[in-house]
Write a protein that holds these residues in place. Structure first.
Motif, PDB file in Angstrom:
ATOM      1  N   LEU A   1       8.178  18.705  -7.484  1.00  0.00           N
ATOM      2  CA  LEU A   1       8.892  17.556  -6.901  1.00  0.00           C
ATOM      3  C   LEU A   1       8.393  17.250  -5.485  1.00  0.00           C
ATOM      4  N   GLU A   2       8.166  18.312  -4.733  1.00  0.00           N
ATOM      5  CA  GLU A   2       7.673  18.103  -3.364  1.00  0.00           C
ATOM      6  C   GLU A   2       6.358  17.343  -3.376  1.00  0.00           C
ATOM      7  N   LEU A   3       5.495  17.756  -4.282  1.00  0.00           N
ATOM      8  CA  LEU A   3       4.187  17.128  -4.394  1.00  0.00           C
ATOM      9  C   LEU A   3       4.332  15.640  -4.726  1.00  0.00           C
ATOM     10  N   LEU A   4       5.182  15.344  -5.720  1.00  0.00           N
ATOM     11  CA  LEU A   4       5.407  13.950  -6.124  1.00  0.00           C
ATOM     12  C   LEU A   4       5.886  13.101  -4.941  1.00  0.00           C
ATOM     13  N   ILE A   5       6.810  13.651  -4.193  1.00  0.00           N
ATOM     14  CA  ILE A   5       7.413  12.869  -3.114  1.00  0.00           C
ATOM     15  C   ILE A   5       6.448  12.682  -1.943  1.00  0.00           C
ATOM     16  N   ARG A   6       5.673  13.713  -1.668  1.00  0.00           N
ATOM     17  CA  ARG A   6       4.668  13.578  -0.600  1.00  0.00           C
ATOM     18  C   ARG A   6       3.672  12.480  -0.958  1.00  0.00           C
ATOM     19  N   ARG A   7       3.333  12.425  -2.259  1.00  0.00           N
ATOM     20  CA  ARG A   7       2.382  11.395  -2.700  1.00  0.00           C
ATOM     21  C   ARG A   7       2.930   9.992  -2.489  1.00  0.00           C
ATOM     22  N   ARG A   8       4.249   9.853  -2.494  1.00  0.00           N
ATOM     23  CA  ARG A   8       4.855   8.545  -2.225  1.00  0.00           C
ATOM     24  C   ARG A   8       4.892   8.249  -0.738  1.00  0.00           C
ATOM     25  N   GLY A   9       4.447   9.206   0.061  1.00  0.00           N
ATOM     26  CA  GLY A   9       4.368   8.966   1.503  1.00  0.00           C
ATOM     27  C   GLY A   9       5.598   9.386   2.276  1.00  0.00           C
ATOM     28  N   HIS A  10       6.448  10.226   1.685  1.00  0.00           N
ATOM     29  CA  HIS A  10       7.622  10.690   2.430  1.00  0.00           C
ATOM     30  C   HIS A  10       7.454  12.143   2.853  1.00  0.00           C
ATOM     31  N   ALA A  11       8.250  12.549   3.822  1.00  0.00           N
ATOM     32  CA  ALA A  11       8.220  13.944   4.260  1.00  0.00           C
ATOM     33  C   ALA A  11       9.200  14.751   3.417  1.00  0.00           C
ATOM     34  N   THR A  12       8.895  16.011   3.181  1.00  0.00           N
ATOM     35  CA  THR A  12       9.812  16.819   2.366  1.00  0.00           C
ATOM     36  C   THR A  12      10.134  18.145   3.043  1.00  0.00           C
ATOM     37  N   MET A  13      11.254  18.702   2.643  1.00  0.00           N
ATOM     38  CA  MET A  13      11.564  20.096   2.911  1.00  0.00           C
ATOM     39  C   MET A  13      12.271  20.591   1.655  1.00  0.00           C
TER      40      MET A  13
ATOM     41  N   ALA B   1       9.544   9.037  -9.639  1.00  0.00           N
ATOM     42  CA  ALA B   1       9.028   8.371  -8.446  1.00  0.00           C
ATOM     43  C   ALA B   1       9.686   6.999  -8.237  1.00  0.00           C
ATOM     44  N   ILE B   2       9.857   6.266  -9.335  1.00  0.00           N
ATOM     45  CA  ILE B   2      10.467   4.931  -9.229  1.00  0.00           C
ATOM     46  C   ILE B   2      11.908   5.036  -8.724  1.00  0.00           C
ATOM     47  N   LYS B   3      12.620   6.022  -9.262  1.00  0.00           N
ATOM     48  CA  LYS B   3      14.005   6.218  -8.834  1.00  0.00           C
ATOM     49  C   LYS B   3      14.106   6.509  -7.341  1.00  0.00           C
ATOM     50  N   VAL B   4      13.257   7.432  -6.889  1.00  0.00           N
ATOM     51  CA  VAL B   4      13.293   7.826  -5.474  1.00  0.00           C
ATOM     52  C   VAL B   4      12.980   6.621  -4.576  1.00  0.00           C
ATOM     53  N   ASP B   5      11.953   5.866  -4.946  1.00  0.00           N
ATOM     54  CA  ASP B   5      11.600   4.689  -4.150  1.00  0.00           C
ATOM     55  C   ASP B   5      12.761   3.694  -4.076  1.00  0.00           C
ATOM     56  N   ARG B   6      13.389   3.455  -5.233  1.00  0.00           N
ATOM     57  CA  ARG B   6      14.481   2.480  -5.271  1.00  0.00           C
ATOM     58  C   ARG B   6      15.657   2.942  -4.388  1.00  0.00           C
TER      59      ARG B   6
END
Ligand SMILES: Nc1ncnc2c1ncn2[C@@H]1O[C@H](COP(=O)(O)OP(=O)(O)OP(=O)(O)O)[C@@H](O)[C@H]1O
Ligand SMILES: [Mg+2]
Length: 470
Positions: free
Chosen positions: A20-32, A113-118
């Motif tokens: 999940l971290e990898l997916l979200i970083r690819r969308r350009g967000h920071a993760t922890m 990814a679509i859900k997170v962006d929305r």
């Protein structure tokens, strides 16, 4: 989307977390990320997060508990819950507790990814609206308090003369419509009061009443005041600013002293009046506004139309429902009512003892011609209240009231006899009469009498000689 978003992932499966971290970083967000609820809540507390993605089923502090704590401590943080297949009930329960959405295992990375962006996009939009609302509320409070400073906030128009009754009826009638109203009238007659009265009685009365004094602002300033500007539109435009048209949305915009605006502003104004649409200065986005327009001027309608400074097309856009507030000298019946009104209104502020007006003083107030209309009357009453020592205003408390005006008023009301008149003789007769009256009143003190008539000594003596007055 602006600014980097912080996303916190809470899951007790190492591989899931990493994926999940990898997916979200690819969308350009920071993760922890955190292994369990407790650690997750600690991270939230320390660093904050825009979005938390949490598994529901975890040992010790589970996803439901995380959700509960987050909504308590950080209500603006969104929570997306991950539920096991076939457990829709839990998902519904989580939504009821404030989760913004859920996703069921197993899911495809694209769906996730679509859900997170929305979620992040909607959150940003919601926060922006909240901020705007808050700003608008502050502005409205400011506008309302400005209105109430006016003394008669809801446009209480004192007066029972025919002229004033006509205005009152007019206000009641046009208030119901959305038509543009043009208020004509000499300075100080109560044009603004008419505008406020229309707004207060209209279906828009809960919306803002916004006044723009077009005469007081330089051309460039007036444009950005009316239409707003985008950031960087000109030097000094450090932030975007909404104009008075936008501020008046849902309410009434009062364009005061409209006759003074420049041709360039007239053109811009014309467009807004026609389309109810505008662009901020330096901006391209078209903004629709829902405003009722009331304009005012002390230039009479025919002069406005015949002069070169005011565009005819703008005149016709404004002069839809015209009204002229009559000057005070044409509705003298109102003077005693207005005097009483202002004594009541101003007595506390002036800390005066006076609660009424002596009949002789009232007579003079009624006789005077009031070139400055109601505003001048209000000022004279305020000055008199400051001076007055007794519990009624006396003639002596009105030294500011020009004496000539009283005579001129009477002279004007003398009227022209049916058979006509010899003007020179009539004027001479009037002059002689006023001079004798002045001397009578001052007990024969010539310097005083000259002052009462607004004459210098030598002119006064010349006139005494002319009429053979001793
Ligand atoms: N009929 C009235 N009853 C009570 N107060 C009035 C009345 N008419 C005018 N006033 C008061 O007189 C003052 C001047 O009125 P207002 O500002 O509406 O005049 P105006 O026509 O807009 O003048 P200007 O052209 O100088 O701007 C205000 O304090 C207003 O409250
Ligand atoms: Mg005014």
């Amino acid at each position: 989307m602006s600014a980097l978003k912080q996303v916190l992932i809470i899951d007790d499966h190492d591989s899931m977390r990493a994926g999940l971290e990898l997916l979200i970083r690819r969308r350009g967000h920071a993760t922890m990320s955190a292994e369990g609820g407790q650690e997750g809540l600690r991270l939230l507390d320390e660093r904050g997060a825009d979005l938390i993605i949490t598994d529901l089923k975890m040992a010790r502090v589970d996803g439901m508990e995380v959700l509960k704590q987050v909504k308590k401590s950080s209500p603006d943080t969104e929570v997306l819950v991950i539920t096991a297949h076939g457990n829709i009930e839990t998902a519904v329960r989580a939504m009821k507790m404030g989760a913004c959405d859920f996703i069921t295992k197993p899911f495809r990375s694209e769906e996730f990814a679509i859900k997170v962006d929305r979620i992040l996009r909607e959150r940003e939009e919601r926060l922006r609206l909240q901020q705007e609302n808050m700003a608008l509320r502050v502005e409205n409070t400011y506008l309302r308090s400005e209105a109430e400073d006016g003394g008669t906030p809801y446009g209480e128009m004192v007066g029972e003369s025919r002229g004033m009754r006509r205005i009152q009826r007019f206000v009641e009638r046009v208030a119901r419509s959305d038509s543009t109203v043009m208020v004509y009238g000499e300075s100080g007659t109560g044009k603004e009061l008419v505008a406020r009265g229309i707004h207060a009685r209209s279906p828009r009365h809960r919306g803002p009443f916004v006044r723009v004094n077009c005469g007081a602002l330089a051309e460039g300033v007036l444009d950005s005041e009316l239409f707003g500007h985008e950031r960087g539109a000109f030097t000094g435009a450090e932030r975007q600013r909404r104009g008075r048209f936008e501020l008046a949305n849902g309410g009434t915009l009062f364009l005061d002293e409209i006759s003074t605006i420049t041709t360039a502003t007239q053109v811009r104004l014309l467009r807004v009046l026609q389309e109810r649409e505008l662009e901020r200065v330096g901006g391209e986005k078209t903004i629709s506004v829902d405003v009722r327009i009331v304009a005012a001027t002390n230039t009479p309608a025919d002069e406005l139309l015949s002069g070169d400074d005011f565009r005819d097309d703008l005149y016709y856009r404004l002069h839809v429902v015209p009204v002229t507030v009559p000057p005070l000298r044409e509705r003298k019946d109102d003077i005693p009512l207005l005097v009483d009104h202002f004594v009541q209104k101003l007595q506390p502020r002036t800390r005066s003892q006076a609660k009424g007006v002596d009949p002789a003083a009232m007579k003079r107030l009624v006789a005077y011609d009031w070139p400055g209309n109601v505003r001048e009357l209000e000022n004279v009453i305020e000055q008199a209240l400051v001076l007055a020592e007794g519990n009624a205003l006396l003639e002596d408390d009105l030294p500011f009231l020009p004496n000539l005006g009283a005579g001129a008023g009477k002279a004007a009301s003398a009227g022209l006899p049916g058979e006509g008149v010899n003007l020179d003789k009539a004027v001479d007769g009037m002059e002689e009469k006023l001079i004798r009256q002045a001397l009578e009143r001052t007990g024969g003190v010539k310097a005083e009498a000259a002052r009462l008539l607004g004459l210098n000594k030598s002119t006064f003596y010349a006139k005494l000689k002319k009429y053979g007055v001793q």
